[in-house]
Write an enzyme that holds these catalytic residues in place. Structure first.
Site, PDB file in Angstrom:
ATOM      1  N   CYS A 197       0.803  -1.225   0.000  1.00  0.00           N
ATOM      2  CA  CYS A 197       0.000   0.000   0.000  1.00  0.00           C
ATOM      3  C   CYS A 197       0.833   1.270   0.000  1.00  0.00           C
ATOM      4  O   CYS A 197       0.529   2.230  -0.711  1.00  0.00           O
ATOM      5  CB  CYS A 197      -0.963   0.005   1.183  1.00  0.00           C
ATOM      6  SG  CYS A 197      -0.146   0.077   2.804  1.00  0.00           S
ATOM      7  N   HIS A 213      -1.324   1.225   7.110  1.00  0.00           N
ATOM      8  CA  HIS A 213      -1.950   1.350   5.795  1.00  0.00           C
ATOM      9  C   HIS A 213      -1.803   2.781   5.296  1.00  0.00           C
ATOM     10  O   HIS A 213      -1.822   3.728   6.086  1.00  0.00           O
ATOM     11  CB  HIS A 213      -3.429   0.971   5.839  1.00  0.00           C
ATOM     12  CG  HIS A 213      -4.055   0.916   4.474  1.00  0.00           C
ATOM     13  ND1 HIS A 213      -3.658  -0.007   3.525  1.00  0.00           N
ATOM     14  CD2 HIS A 213      -4.995   1.695   3.879  1.00  0.00           C
ATOM     15  CE1 HIS A 213      -4.356   0.189   2.407  1.00  0.00           C
ATOM     16  NE2 HIS A 213      -5.156   1.224   2.598  1.00  0.00           N
ATOM     17  N   ASP A 224      -7.892   4.599  -3.124  1.00  0.00           N
ATOM     18  CA  ASP A 224      -6.989   3.555  -2.652  1.00  0.00           C
ATOM     19  C   ASP A 224      -6.657   2.596  -3.787  1.00  0.00           C
ATOM     20  O   ASP A 224      -7.547   1.965  -4.364  1.00  0.00           O
ATOM     21  CB  ASP A 224      -7.631   2.786  -1.483  1.00  0.00           C
ATOM     22  CG  ASP A 224      -6.609   2.034  -0.655  1.00  0.00           C
ATOM     23  OD1 ASP A 224      -5.573   1.628  -1.209  1.00  0.00           O
ATOM     24  OD2 ASP A 224      -6.854   1.841   0.554  1.00  0.00           O
TER      25      ASP A 224
END
Length: 258
Positions: A69, A109, A124
């Site tokens: 991520c 994250h 995202d």
């Protein structure tokens, strides 16, 4: 056109001349999810490097690898900035739906917030198979994509002031929490994510330092490869194949280009 902008467009298969407007982000996010896999191979092979713009370009756009991520959303953040968007990065805490608790390893994250016409949206590209594939308004209004339904709800807690919730297509019947994030703590220097990378690589409770994991979305579902299995979701039907090391290498090249 800068190197990053040009290379990113080439990597996901879009025109070098296309004007990237907010309305086109759905398509851009889908192309990114299909062409750039979520994977932890550098973590598993202990080949990590500092998180900075140059290294991200080399890893993801030149060498055509994927990432986790903090890498995938960082490179997408740079792409958004290059195309004139008002974007910032945020850190979040993943929710464990099985044990009904937030992760104990902290804010590992990374996601993106984009402001468009005085409205803020969550974006995202680094949440594995849980990608919204669309900007999600932080007003609580749900959006629907090829991957399911997604919404961002406000709720102050020690983990953040908003939470992404989702109902994945063919998988979930009820809303479940993805992660909480803090919209008040905006990040524009990706070097902060070196801390996250260290936690992911070294922490005993990290989910990404145990075994290889590679996944990406397809037009009909998603593909997930580990060192022992290959799973394909096609129109809601999953097939799982047990594999050996030789097959792993073969599938890694065939389906993920790595």
């Amino acid at each position: 056109m800068c190197e990053l902008n040009s290379l990113f467009r080439k990597r996901i298969g879009i025109s070098q001349n296309k004007n990237i407007t907010f309305e086109k982000l759905d398509y851009i996010l889908e192309q990114t999810a299909i062409n750039i896999p979520f994977e932890n191979l550098c973590i598993m092979e202990n080949k990590i490097s500092d998180i900075n713009k140059e290294n991200l370009i080399n890893k993801i756009l030149v060498n055509k690898e994927g990432g986790l991520c903090y890498e995938l959303n960082s490179i997408f953040y740079f792409f958004l900035i290059e195309n004139g968007f008002d974007a910032s990065l945020v850190r979040g805490v993943i929710y464990d739906n099985i044990n009904e608790t937030y992760s104990t390893i902290g804010r590992t994250h990374v996601a993106i917030l984009v402001t468009h016409k005085n409205q803020t949206y969550l974006i995202d590209t680094g949440f594995g198979g849980n990608l919204p594939l669309k900007p999600v308004p932080i007003t609580g209004e749900p959006v629907t994509s090829n991957n399911g339904e997604f919404r961002v709800n406000k709720g102050d807690s020690e983990f953040g002031n908003y939470a992404l919730e989702m109902k994945l297509k063919h998988k979930d019947t009820n809303w479940k929490i993805g992660y909480a994030f803090d919209s008040k703590k905006l990040i524009n220097d990706v070097s902060e994510f070196n801390e996250i990378q260290t936690i992911i690589a070294k922490h005993q409770e990290s989910p990404f330092n145990k075994k290889p994991l590679i996944t990406r979305l397809t037009s009909t579902g998603n593909l997930t490869l580990t060192d022992t299995s290959f799973t394909q979701w096609i129109d809601g039907i999953d097939t799982k194949e047990e594999i050996d090391h030789a097959k792993f290498k073969e599938l890694l090249k065939k389906h993920f280009g790595i």
